[in-house]
Design a protein around this motif. Structure first.
Motif, PDB file in Angstrom:
ATOM      1  N   PHE A  26       8.436  23.097 -56.624  1.00 20.97           N
ATOM      2  CA  PHE A  26       8.661  24.438 -56.091  1.00 20.97           C
ATOM      3  C   PHE A  26       9.824  24.425 -55.106  1.00 20.97           C
ATOM      4  O   PHE A  26      10.045  23.433 -54.400  1.00 20.97           O
ATOM      5  CB  PHE A  26       7.422  24.949 -55.356  1.00 20.97           C
ATOM      6  N   THR A  27      10.550  25.540 -55.025  1.00 23.14           N
ATOM      7  CA  THR A  27      11.643  25.695 -54.078  1.00 23.14           C
ATOM      8  C   THR A  27      11.551  27.055 -53.407  1.00 23.14           C
ATOM      9  O   THR A  27      11.499  28.079 -54.080  1.00 23.14           O
ATOM     10  CB  THR A  27      13.011  25.565 -54.763  1.00 23.14           C
ATOM     11  N   ILE A  28      11.533  27.060 -52.068  1.00 27.76           N
ATOM     12  CA  ILE A  28      11.562  28.301 -51.312  1.00 27.76           C
ATOM     13  C   ILE A  28      12.988  28.559 -50.836  1.00 27.76           C
ATOM     14  O   ILE A  28      13.698  27.631 -50.454  1.00 27.76           O
ATOM     15  CB  ILE A  28      10.575  28.263 -50.122  1.00 27.76           C
ATOM     16  N   SER A  29      13.417  29.814 -50.880  1.00 29.40           N
ATOM     17  CA  SER A  29      14.741  30.192 -50.417  1.00 29.40           C
ATOM     18  C   SER A  29      14.693  31.616 -49.890  1.00 29.40           C
ATOM     19  O   SER A  29      13.708  32.332 -50.095  1.00 29.40           O
ATOM     20  CB  SER A  29      15.782  30.056 -51.536  1.00 29.40           C
ATOM     21  N   ARG A  30      15.753  32.024 -49.200  1.00 31.41           N
ATOM     22  CA  ARG A  30      15.790  33.389 -48.679  1.00 31.41           C
ATOM     23  C   ARG A  30      17.198  33.958 -48.747  1.00 31.41           C
ATOM     24  O   ARG A  30      18.189  33.227 -48.685  1.00 31.41           O
ATOM     25  CB  ARG A  30      15.244  33.446 -47.248  1.00 31.41           C
ATOM     26  N   ALA A  31      17.263  35.282 -48.866  1.00 29.45           N
ATOM     27  CA  ALA A  31      18.518  36.024 -48.853  1.00 29.45           C
ATOM     28  C   ALA A  31      18.373  37.091 -47.779  1.00 29.45           C
ATOM     29  O   ALA A  31      17.905  38.199 -48.051  1.00 29.45           O
ATOM     30  CB  ALA A  31      18.804  36.638 -50.213  1.00 29.45           C
ATOM     31  N   ASN A  32      18.753  36.751 -46.561  1.00 29.26           N
ATOM     32  CA  ASN A  32      18.487  37.622 -45.419  1.00 29.26           C
ATOM     33  C   ASN A  32      19.191  38.972 -45.517  1.00 29.26           C
ATOM     34  O   ASN A  32      18.643  39.982 -45.068  1.00 29.26           O
ATOM     35  CB  ASN A  32      18.886  36.915 -44.122  1.00 29.26           C
ATOM     36  N   GLN A  70      10.669  29.646 -56.286  1.00 26.64           N
ATOM     37  CA  GLN A  70      10.930  29.192 -57.644  1.00 26.64           C
ATOM     38  C   GLN A  70       9.915  28.116 -57.993  1.00 26.64           C
ATOM     39  O   GLN A  70       9.823  27.101 -57.299  1.00 26.64           O
ATOM     40  CB  GLN A  70      12.346  28.642 -57.769  1.00 26.64           C
ATOM     41  N   MET A  71       9.154  28.319 -59.057  1.00 22.03           N
ATOM     42  CA  MET A  71       8.089  27.407 -59.463  1.00 22.03           C
ATOM     43  C   MET A  71       8.419  26.824 -60.830  1.00 22.03           C
ATOM     44  O   MET A  71       8.515  27.558 -61.817  1.00 22.03           O
ATOM     45  CB  MET A  71       6.742  28.130 -59.500  1.00 22.03           C
ATOM     46  N   ASN A  72       8.603  25.514 -60.884  1.00 23.63           N
ATOM     47  CA  ASN A  72       8.903  24.810 -62.125  1.00 23.63           C
ATOM     48  C   ASN A  72       7.786  23.827 -62.456  1.00 23.63           C
ATOM     49  O   ASN A  72       6.994  23.457 -61.596  1.00 23.63           O
ATOM     50  CB  ASN A  72      10.229  24.058 -62.009  1.00 23.63           C
ATOM     51  N   SER A  73       7.750  23.383 -63.709  1.00 25.50           N
ATOM     52  CA  SER A  73       6.753  22.408 -64.165  1.00 25.50           C
ATOM     53  C   SER A  73       5.347  22.815 -63.755  1.00 25.50           C
ATOM     54  O   SER A  73       4.573  22.023 -63.212  1.00 25.50           O
ATOM     55  CB  SER A  73       7.091  21.015 -63.623  1.00 25.50           C
TER      56      SER A  73
END
Length: 122
Positions: free
Chosen positions: A68-74, A82-85
């Motif tokens: 999983f990857t967490i990100s932000r666009a302020n 983003q959730m993979n596998s």
């Protein structure tokens, strides 16, 4: 106060990918750390991922690390997961949350979204 709305949930097969979005109201979104938590039926809500207000640091639960990857666009008042596998054990209601500090602890987040269901089939 802050209002949060999740989107992007649904049904996916094991090994697949999905991206969740969380939209925040107001003009002070970038002042808050953001987190993702999840709750499976009959279980306690658990930490998934968190990101600092600037996006400079992220933390993940061991169960999702590397997948999983967490990100932000302020500028757009958005946070993503983003959730993979994906695995069947990832099945849960996923919640986004906003707080003053980036934390793995539920009580550190005063603002919560309504949750969105993720179901991973085997």
């Amino acid at each position: 106060q802050v209002q949060l709305v999740e989107s992007g949930g649904g049904l996916v097969q094991a090994g697949g990918s999905l991206r969740l979005s969380c939209a925040a109201s107001g003009r002070t979104f970038s002042s808050y750390a953001m987190g993702w938590f999840r709750q499976a039926p009959g279980k306690e809500r658990e930490f998934v991922a968190t990101i600092t207000w600037s996006g400079s640091h992220t933390t993940y639960a061991e169960s999702v690390k590397g997948r999983f990857t967490i990100s932000r666009a302020n500028a757009r008042n958005l946070v993503y997961l983003q959730m993979n596998s994906l695995k069947p054990e990832d099945t849960a209601v996923y919640y986004c949350a906003a707080g003053v500090v980036s934390s793995t602890i539920l009580r550190e987040y005063p603002y919560w979204g309504q949750g969105t269901q993720i179901t991973v089939s085997s």
